[in-house]
Scaffold this active site. Structure first.
Site, PDB file in Angstrom:
ATOM      1  N   SER A   9       0.853  -1.208  -0.042  1.00 53.41           N
ATOM      2  CA  SER A   9       0.012   0.086   0.035  1.00 53.41           C
ATOM      3  C   SER A   9       0.945   1.374  -0.059  1.00 53.41           C
ATOM      4  O   SER A   9       1.428   1.500   1.056  1.00 53.41           O
ATOM      5  CB  SER A   9      -0.836  -0.023   1.293  1.00 53.41           C
ATOM      6  OG  SER A   9      -1.609   1.278   1.387  1.00 53.41           O
ATOM      7  N   HIS A  34      -0.890  -1.640  -3.988  1.00 55.02           N
ATOM      8  CA  HIS A  34      -1.967  -1.307  -3.705  1.00 55.02           C
ATOM      9  C   HIS A  34      -2.503   0.207  -3.389  1.00 55.02           C
ATOM     10  O   HIS A  34      -1.659   1.038  -2.872  1.00 55.02           O
ATOM     11  CB  HIS A  34      -2.355  -1.956  -2.172  1.00 55.02           C
ATOM     12  CG  HIS A  34      -3.560  -1.919  -1.484  1.00 55.02           C
ATOM     13  ND1 HIS A  34      -4.680  -2.868  -1.871  1.00 55.02           N
ATOM     14  CD2 HIS A  34      -4.264  -1.079  -0.799  1.00 55.02           C
ATOM     15  CE1 HIS A  34      -5.691  -2.415  -1.277  1.00 55.02           C
ATOM     16  NE2 HIS A  34      -5.468  -1.364  -0.567  1.00 55.02           N
ATOM     17  N   ASP A  36      -4.867   3.143  -2.718  1.00 58.18           N
ATOM     18  CA  ASP A  36      -5.845   3.524  -1.879  1.00 58.18           C
ATOM     19  C   ASP A  36      -6.538   4.901  -2.532  1.00 58.18           C
ATOM     20  O   ASP A  36      -5.996   5.970  -2.021  1.00 58.18           O
ATOM     21  CB  ASP A  36      -5.575   3.497  -0.392  1.00 58.18           C
ATOM     22  CG  ASP A  36      -5.375   2.154  -0.082  1.00 58.18           C
ATOM     23  OD1 ASP A  36      -6.181   1.353   0.142  1.00 58.18           O
ATOM     24  OD2 ASP A  36      -4.077   1.992   0.674  1.00 58.18           O
ATOM     25  N   MET A  38      -9.196   7.619  -1.778  1.00 58.90           N
ATOM     26  CA  MET A  38     -10.187   8.104  -0.897  1.00 58.90           C
ATOM     27  C   MET A  38     -10.752   9.489  -1.082  1.00 58.90           C
ATOM     28  O   MET A  38     -10.307  10.304  -1.653  1.00 58.90           O
ATOM     29  CB  MET A  38      -9.674   8.237   0.752  1.00 58.90           C
ATOM     30  CG  MET A  38      -9.181   6.879   0.934  1.00 58.90           C
ATOM     31  SD  MET A  38      -8.333   7.117   2.592  1.00 58.90           S
ATOM     32  CE  MET A  38      -7.162   5.636   2.872  1.00 58.90           C
ATOM     33  N   HIS A  68      -7.799   0.099  -4.730  1.00 58.62           N
ATOM     34  CA  HIS A  68      -9.163   0.070  -3.523  1.00 58.62           C
ATOM     35  C   HIS A  68      -9.773   1.235  -3.700  1.00 58.62           C
ATOM     36  O   HIS A  68      -9.186   2.633  -3.147  1.00 58.62           O
ATOM     37  CB  HIS A  68      -8.229  -0.356  -2.399  1.00 58.62           C
ATOM     38  CG  HIS A  68      -9.142  -0.537  -0.975  1.00 58.62           C
ATOM     39  ND1 HIS A  68      -8.744  -0.463   0.053  1.00 58.62           N
ATOM     40  CD2 HIS A  68     -10.478  -0.263  -1.119  1.00 58.62           C
ATOM     41  CE1 HIS A  68      -9.644  -0.515   0.794  1.00 58.62           C
ATOM     42  NE2 HIS A  68     -10.725  -0.518   0.145  1.00 58.62           N
ATOM     43  N   MET A  70     -12.195   3.650  -2.076  1.00 54.81           N
ATOM     44  CA  MET A  70     -12.955   4.074  -0.899  1.00 54.81           C
ATOM     45  C   MET A  70     -13.677   5.318  -1.478  1.00 54.81           C
ATOM     46  O   MET A  70     -13.577   6.651  -0.735  1.00 54.81           O
ATOM     47  CB  MET A  70     -12.157   4.290   0.336  1.00 54.81           C
ATOM     48  CG  MET A  70     -11.571   3.002   0.905  1.00 54.81           C
ATOM     49  SD  MET A  70     -10.248   2.904   1.932  1.00 54.81           S
ATOM     50  CE  MET A  70      -9.097   2.852   0.532  1.00 54.81           C
ATOM     51  N   MET A 139     -11.678  -6.232   5.114  1.00 54.31           N
ATOM     52  CA  MET A 139     -11.028  -5.190   5.628  1.00 54.31           C
ATOM     53  C   MET A 139     -10.780  -5.418   7.146  1.00 54.31           C
ATOM     54  O   MET A 139     -11.515  -6.083   7.879  1.00 54.31           O
ATOM     55  CB  MET A 139     -11.914  -3.811   5.831  1.00 54.31           C
ATOM     56  CG  MET A 139     -11.980  -2.998   4.574  1.00 54.31           C
ATOM     57  SD  MET A 139     -10.355  -2.572   3.755  1.00 54.31           S
ATOM     58  CE  MET A 139      -9.741  -1.230   4.917  1.00 54.31           C
ATOM     59  N   GLY A 144      -9.589   4.095   5.839  1.00 54.18           N
ATOM     60  CA  GLY A 144      -9.386   5.498   5.904  1.00 54.18           C
ATOM     61  C   GLY A 144      -7.831   5.947   6.181  1.00 54.18           C
ATOM     62  O   GLY A 144      -7.676   7.051   5.673  1.00 54.18           O
ATOM     63  N   PHE A 145      -7.223   5.184   6.956  1.00 52.74           N
ATOM     64  CA  PHE A 145      -6.026   5.394   7.377  1.00 52.74           C
ATOM     65  C   PHE A 145      -5.132   4.383   7.423  1.00 52.74           C
ATOM     66  O   PHE A 145      -5.381   3.229   7.854  1.00 52.74           O
ATOM     67  CB  PHE A 145      -5.908   6.316   8.633  1.00 52.74           C
ATOM     68  CG  PHE A 145      -6.625   7.242   8.458  1.00 52.74           C
ATOM     69  CD1 PHE A 145      -6.072   8.750   8.373  1.00 52.74           C
ATOM     70  CD2 PHE A 145      -8.140   7.493   8.952  1.00 52.74           C
ATOM     71  CE1 PHE A 145      -6.691   9.704   8.279  1.00 52.74           C
ATOM     72  CE2 PHE A 145      -8.787   8.792   9.082  1.00 52.74           C
ATOM     73  CZ  PHE A 145      -7.992   9.876   8.525  1.00 52.74           C
ATOM     74  N   GLY A 146      -3.849   4.536   7.126  1.00 54.55           N
ATOM     75  CA  GLY A 146      -2.890   3.487   7.426  1.00 54.55           C
ATOM     76  C   GLY A 146      -2.374   3.385   8.752  1.00 54.55           C
ATOM     77  O   GLY A 146      -2.784   4.278   9.735  1.00 54.55           O
ATOM     78  N   GLY A 147      -1.463   2.075   9.341  1.00 54.36           N
ATOM     79  CA  GLY A 147      -1.016   2.255  10.360  1.00 54.36           C
ATOM     80  C   GLY A 147      -2.166   1.973  11.727  1.00 54.36           C
ATOM     81  O   GLY A 147      -1.853   2.159  12.966  1.00 54.36           O
ATOM     82  N   GLY A 177      -5.132  -4.056   6.129  1.00 54.28           N
ATOM     83  CA  GLY A 177      -5.215  -3.240   7.634  1.00 54.28           C
ATOM     84  C   GLY A 177      -4.504  -4.116   8.348  1.00 54.28           C
ATOM     85  O   GLY A 177      -4.883  -4.992   9.012  1.00 54.28           O
ATOM     86  N   GLY A 178      -3.479  -3.567   9.234  1.00 56.26           N
ATOM     87  CA  GLY A 178      -2.855  -4.002  10.319  1.00 56.26           C
ATOM     88  C   GLY A 178      -2.069  -5.358   9.902  1.00 56.26           C
ATOM     89  O   GLY A 178      -1.733  -5.924  11.122  1.00 56.26           O
ATOM     90  N   GLY A 198       1.033  -1.616   4.503  1.00 56.57           N
ATOM     91  CA  GLY A 198       1.304  -0.453   4.474  1.00 56.57           C
ATOM     92  C   GLY A 198       2.394  -0.132   5.207  1.00 56.57           C
ATOM     93  O   GLY A 198       3.640  -0.332   4.988  1.00 56.57           O
TER      94      GLY A 198
HETATM   95  C1  DX5 Z   1      -6.775   1.817   4.986  1.00 52.72           C
HETATM   96  C2  DX5 Z   1      -6.112   1.538   3.474  1.00 52.72           C
HETATM   97  C3  DX5 Z   1      -5.076   0.547   3.749  1.00 52.72           C
HETATM   98  C4  DX5 Z   1      -3.965   0.924   4.362  1.00 52.72           C
HETATM   99  C5  DX5 Z   1      -3.202  -0.248   5.069  1.00 52.72           C
HETATM  100  O1  DX5 Z   1      -8.100   2.360   4.770  1.00 52.72           O
HETATM  101  O2  DX5 Z   1      -7.080   0.698   2.829  1.00 52.72           O
HETATM  102  O3  DX5 Z   1      -4.857  -0.087   2.495  1.00 52.72           O
HETATM  103  O4  DX5 Z   1      -2.966   1.586   3.620  1.00 52.72           O
HETATM  104  O5  DX5 Z   1      -2.189   0.094   5.915  1.00 52.72           O
HETATM  105  P1  DX5 Z   1      -1.333  -0.693   6.969  1.00 52.72           P
HETATM  106  O6  DX5 Z   1      -1.079  -1.744   6.326  1.00 52.72           O
HETATM  107  O7  DX5 Z   1      -0.513   0.271   7.526  1.00 52.72           O
HETATM  108  O8  DX5 Z   1      -2.659  -0.872   7.856  1.00 52.72           O
HETATM  109 ZN    ZN Z   2      -6.525  -0.261   0.900  1.00 50.16          ZN
END
Ligand code: DX5
Ligand code: ZN
Length: 219
Positions: A9, A34, A36, A38, A68, A70, A139, A144-147, A177-178, A198
């Site tokens: 990602s 990947h 993303d 948004m 992806h 969103m 999911m 919405g967010f990484g990490g 995610g995670g 990611g």
């Molecule tokens: C979150 C994204 C993910 C995100 C994953 O909404 O869809 O693709 O980048 O990031 P990590 O691997 O850090 O959870």
């Molecule tokens: Zn994603």
């Protein structure tokens, strides 16, 4: 599609140096990128879109671009994303677009078709569509967010894998995610075969080794 894969990602990449980041991923043997997208409405964040995707495709035409979406109205945009270099397009079943119409629109392109489910959306909601899909994205965080912290969706993954097996549907299950060295084996055991990564991947010292270890976790 290969049996097991890692999809990196780029949300966690150094966006100021996206070109070298993508080259590194390619050299590290990462299977897919990947991407993303948004829109600030479907999720509380805004990222990048068509022009950036086109540039990545131009830079590395051989890497699979795993998009992806969103966004609130994927039906309106899937064709443009397909024309801009996407190899796989995933849209959310919770979006406002009609699910079957969006699948039909994807059939008009040559991209792979996928549906994503947010953590609160049950496995059963995707069952009627699975025969038209190449992949389901489960999911393991709120989009919405990484990490963010991994949420265990093993039961959902298992239910989707069982449904596919019972109905002879050849489908990939992606998780997003995670994902790290601890959570990868958990999702693999449940039946997932494509891992999005990611922050874990981009924070690691050695991208290639980390990608390998994630891939091994699903080999
Ligand atoms: C979150 C994204 C993910 C995100 C994953 O909404 O869809 O693709 O980048 O990031 P990590 O691997 O850090 O959870
Ligand atoms: Zn994603």
């Amino acid at each position: 599609m290969s049996n097991y894969a890692v999809s990196a990602s780029v949300l966690s990449a150094d966006l100021l140096n996206l070109e070298s980041e993508i080259r590194k991923l390619s050299e590290a043997g990462v299977d897919m990128i990947h991407f993303d997208v948004m829109d600030g409405v479907f999720v509380n964040n805004i990222t990048y879109g068509l022009p950036v995707l086109k540039s990545i495709k131009k830079l590395s035409p051989d890497m699979l671009l795993d998009v992806h979406l969103m966004i609130t109205n994927p039906l309106k945009y899937v064709r443009e994303f397909a024309e801009s270099g996407a190899d796989i397009i995933t849209f959310h079943i919770e979006s406002q677009s009609d699910t079957m119409k969006t699948i039909e629109e994807l059939y008009k392109t040559d991209v792979k078709r996928a549906i994503a489910l947010k953590p609160d959306t049950p496995a059963e909601s995707v069952f009627p569509y699975m025969k038209y899909l190449d992949m389901v994205l489960v999911m393991t965080v709120e989009p919405g967010f990484g990490g963010q912290k991994f949420m265990d969706m093993s039961n959902k993954i298992r239910a989707i894998r069982n449904y596919a097996d019972e109905h002879n549907i050849d489908i990939d299950i992606q998780v997003d995610g995670g994902i790290d060295d601890k959570t990868a084996p958990v999702v693999k055991k449940a039946g997932a075969n494509i891992l999005v990564s990611g922050s874990y991947l981009f924070r690691s010292e050695n991208l290639s080794e980390t990608a390998d270890s994630l891939r091994k976790a699903v080999d």
